[in-house]
Motif scaffolding. Structure first.
Motif, short mmCIF file in Angstrom:
data_model
loop_
_atom_site.label_atom_id
_atom_site.label_comp_id
_atom_site.label_asym_id
_atom_site.label_seq_id
_atom_site.Cartn_x
_atom_site.Cartn_y
_atom_site.Cartn_z
N LYS A 287 39.27 46.89 0.85
CA LYS A 287 39.57 47.50 -0.36
C LYS A 287 37.76 47.90 -0.91
CE LYS A 287 42.01 47.95 -4.25
NZ LYS A 287 41.92 47.46 -5.95
N LEU A 288 37.54 46.27 -1.74
CA LEU A 288 37.28 46.60 -3.02
C LEU A 288 35.57 47.47 -2.05
CD1 LEU A 288 36.87 42.98 -4.03
CD2 LEU A 288 37.36 44.63 -4.74
N ARG A 289 35.24 47.40 -0.72
CA ARG A 289 34.17 48.53 -0.45
C ARG A 289 34.55 49.67 0.18
NH1 ARG A 289 29.92 44.55 2.81
NH2 ARG A 289 29.57 42.44 1.89
N ILE A 290 35.42 49.68 0.83
CA ILE A 290 36.12 51.41 1.59
C ILE A 290 36.66 51.77 0.38
CG2 ILE A 290 37.20 52.81 3.01
CD1 ILE A 290 36.38 50.44 4.33
N LEU A 291 37.69 51.57 -0.76
CA LEU A 291 38.28 52.53 -1.59
C LEU A 291 37.54 51.97 -2.73
CD1 LEU A 291 41.86 52.33 -2.26
CD2 LEU A 291 40.55 52.10 -3.93
N ASN A 292 37.37 50.96 -3.42
CA ASN A 292 36.83 50.72 -4.89
C ASN A 292 34.87 51.30 -4.89
OD1 ASN A 292 38.56 48.34 -5.04
ND2 ASN A 292 38.74 49.51 -6.48
N GLY A 293 34.63 50.75 -3.77
CA GLY A 293 32.89 51.74 -3.42
C GLY A 293 33.08 53.59 -3.44
N GLY A 294 34.11 53.24 -2.55
CA GLY A 294 34.49 54.93 -2.69
C GLY A 294 34.43 55.28 -3.72
N HIS A 295 35.18 55.33 -4.79
CA HIS A 295 35.45 55.27 -5.97
C HIS A 295 33.98 55.31 -6.65
CE1 HIS A 295 39.91 54.67 -7.12
NE2 HIS A 295 39.44 55.93 -6.76
N PHE A 322 29.33 63.66 0.94
CA PHE A 322 28.78 62.46 0.69
C PHE A 322 29.77 61.63 0.78
CE2 PHE A 322 27.20 60.86 -3.98
CZ PHE A 322 25.83 59.39 -2.53
N LEU A 323 30.42 61.47 -0.04
CA LEU A 323 31.31 60.17 0.33
C LEU A 323 31.44 60.01 1.92
CD1 LEU A 323 34.04 58.27 -0.49
CD2 LEU A 323 35.81 60.07 -0.41
N ARG A 351 41.12 58.85 1.29
CA ARG A 351 40.47 60.43 0.83
C ARG A 351 41.54 60.83 0.84
NH1 ARG A 351 35.91 63.21 2.30
NH2 ARG A 351 37.64 64.99 2.55
N GLU A 352 43.31 60.93 1.52
CA GLU A 352 44.02 61.64 1.63
C GLU A 352 44.45 61.02 -0.36
OE1 GLU A 352 49.03 61.16 2.96
OE2 GLU A 352 47.21 61.38 4.20
N LYS A 376 29.99 44.38 -8.17
CA LYS A 376 31.71 44.36 -6.58
C LYS A 376 31.75 44.58 -6.01
CE LYS A 376 33.41 41.55 -10.77
NZ LYS A 376 32.48 42.04 -11.77
N PHE A 377 31.28 45.96 -5.61
CA PHE A 377 32.05 46.97 -4.63
C PHE A 377 30.86 48.09 -4.46
CE2 PHE A 377 35.37 47.82 -9.19
CZ PHE A 377 36.20 46.92 -8.22
N ILE A 378 29.69 47.99 -4.57
CA ILE A 378 28.28 48.79 -4.43
C ILE A 378 27.67 47.83 -3.50
CG2 ILE A 378 26.96 50.54 -4.46
CD1 ILE A 378 29.35 51.64 -4.78
N LEU A 379 26.75 46.86 -4.65
CA LEU A 379 25.90 45.64 -4.30
C LEU A 379 25.64 44.54 -3.40
CD1 LEU A 379 23.87 45.49 -7.49
CD2 LEU A 379 24.07 47.30 -6.16
N PRO A 380 27.16 44.73 -2.10
CA PRO A 380 27.65 43.80 -1.27
C PRO A 380 27.68 44.80 0.13
CG PRO A 380 29.54 43.26 -2.82
CD PRO A 380 28.09 44.60 -3.43
N SER A 381 27.87 46.12 -0.07
CA SER A 381 27.57 46.93 0.69
C SER A 381 25.70 47.20 1.73
CB SER A 381 27.88 48.98 0.86
OG SER A 381 29.53 47.83 0.85
N LEU A 382 25.18 47.68 0.03
CA LEU A 382 23.79 47.24 0.05
C LEU A 382 23.15 46.22 0.83
CD1 LEU A 382 20.95 49.53 -0.63
CD2 LEU A 382 21.14 48.82 -2.94
#
Length: 485
Positions: A287-295, A322-323, A351-352, A376-382
């Protein structure tokens, strides 16, 4: 109410029979659209009547919410914004609102009552006194230091919890469970650290007792709940409801995943869709990466292009694409498996949800508090993408877009109003980064060691320079036209 006025679902249970079992600190929109709704559902089934909520707050501003909710018998208006048709309900799970006082005396007294078996919190991501540099509890925060010096008159939620647990221990009473409902990785662990860390400043023995005897279950919560404004108040009025200064609107979707660690008991929340599992971390990471990161990915280009609403950003082909590209190439590949969940299907649902025009969530809200949310939302994926040697172009561009946003102007020259607790610092750095992009990655309390990574430094600098040279739309065009680097 006229024949054309839509109906409102009211509690189907006798609210006079509901008794308190939970004290909840932080009566914002999310709590009233999430936890309170789950409990209301149980009570409509004739269950959990001894798990009513006593609302609480520790800030002076919470007194206004208390006054408003007491004036309407603690009923909350919750409007679900389904594109197929809005529905409204009055949620009656709250049975009182504790007086807000500077020393939190009334709150401590309420949490010391034997029938209170859970204390829950929504005090925002930034309310846990976590050091951005170390990622751990910051016992040197001035408010925590003050509570350590005056433990009988605490000003913070954690100081009040410590005082109530001290009182219960002295009375030979079982401790309550402390349950965070905030959107944080390892929220139970962070709450434990905040409570025991606060206790340790004044009473190390009590801190050890709390660590050994008090439960802090981890949980993942999810429901998009916009801020309340004139639109939401008008919407409540359209249902023929009495004046309500604090109605809540929300998307139809909701999710709650919890560890089943409640030694003093809990409501049977599994009967209304709550998932109890030992794998909370996996759901949380997803959730944190896909939803909050997506936000975050759609927030800053939308903000720079002066787009007001999230669904409008999703309707802009450049931002939507881009998303898609960043999620599919740089985020989802590094999300660990989640029990019974197809990550591709989960992203399609995200997305929906983002595209729901009825929610009217704002880009300004998504852009808020990047200094707390980016780590919390972007840097872990990076960090994972760098470690795996995968593409980081999209995530580096997201970081550059955030930096450009913090400069304080949009692409059309309009001024961006302050939108972060650290706005002045960020704006100053963003303006310096216009000449030297690497100044921004020098925010070691955010970027840590990856700020020195040559791949990130090159990609970030290139993207930020191009954002200033040709603007957001052209940079997105170029990124989407490029292959993986």
């Amino acid at each position: 109410m006229t024949a054309s006025t839509p109906s409102v679902a009211l509690p189907r249970y006798d609210r006079s029979k509901v008794t308190p079992g939970i004290v909840h600190i932080g009566l914002g929109n999310f709590h009233r659209a999430h936890m309170a709704v789950y409990l209301d559902d149980l009570m409509n089934m004739g269950l959990a009547m001894d798990w009513g909520i006593l609302g609480a707050g520790v800030r002076p501003a919470d007194a206004a919410m208390r006054k408003a909710l007491l004036a309407q018998d603690c009923l909350s208006t919750v409007i679900e914004l389904d594109p197929a048709g809005k529905t409204a309900r009055r949620v009656g799970a709250m049975v009182g609102f504790i007086e807000v006082a500077p020393d939190n005396g009334p709150l401590i007294a309420a949490m010391s009552r034997p029938e209170i078996r859970i204390v829950s919190l929504t005090v925002t991501e930034g309310g846990y006194f976590v050091s951005a540099e170390t990622g751990s509890f910051d016992a040197s925060a001035p408010a925590i230091v003050a509570d350590g010096k005056t433990p009988d008159r605490p000003a913070t939620a954690f100081g009040a919890i410590v005082a109530a647990l001290r009182a219960r221990r002295a009375a030979g009473m079982a401790p309550f469970t402390v349950m965070s409902c905030d959107n944080l990785p390892g929220n139970g662990h962070l709450t434990r650290a905040a409570v025991t860390g606060t206790a340790r400043l004044s009473d190390p023995e009590l801190a050890d007792w709390i660590d050994a005897h008090v439960a802090f279950p981890n949980g993942m919560v999810d429901r998009i709940t916009p801020a309340t404004g004139p639109r939401e108040r008008e919407m409540a009025a359209s249902f023929g409801l009495p004046t309500d200064d604090f109605p809540v609107t929300c998307e139809p979707f909701r999710q709650w995943v919890l560890e089943d660690h409640f030694p003093s008991g809990r409501p049977p929340l599994e009967k209304v869709g709550v998932t109890f599992t030992d794998a909370v971390h996996a759901y949380e990471t997803m959730k944190l990466r896909i939803l909050n990161g997506g936000h975050a990915i759609i927030a800053y280009p939308g903000g720079l292009l002066d787009i007001d609403y999230v669904h409008q950003a999703m309707g802009e082909p450049l931002i939507s694409a881009f998303l898609d590209k960043v999620e599919r190439e740089e985020i989802i590949p590094y999300v660990p498996p989640v029990p019974g969940t197809d990550l591709g299907a989960y992203y399609s649902l995200i997305r929906e949800r983002f595209s729901n025009p009825e929610v009217a969530d704002t880009e300004h809200r998504l852009c808020f508090d990047g200094s707390n949310r980016q780590p919390k939302f972007i840097l872990p994926s990076l960090r994972d993408a760098l470690a795996a040697g995968g593409s980081i172009e999209g995530l580096a561009l997201e970081c550059a877009l955030w930096c450009r946003y913090c400069h304080g102007t949009k692409d059309n020259g309009a001024v961006t109003p302050p939108n972060d607790p650290n706005w002045d610092q960020l704006t100053s750095l963003a303006r310096a980064a216009r000449q030297d992009p690497l100044v921004w990655l020098g925010l070691t309390e955010l970027y840590g060691e990856i700020g020195q990574d040559p791949r990130l430094r090159e990609a970030f600098s290139r993207h930020l320079n191009r954002l200033w040279q040709v603007g957001t739309a052209e940079v997105l065009h170029a990124y989407l036209a490029s292959g993986q680097r």
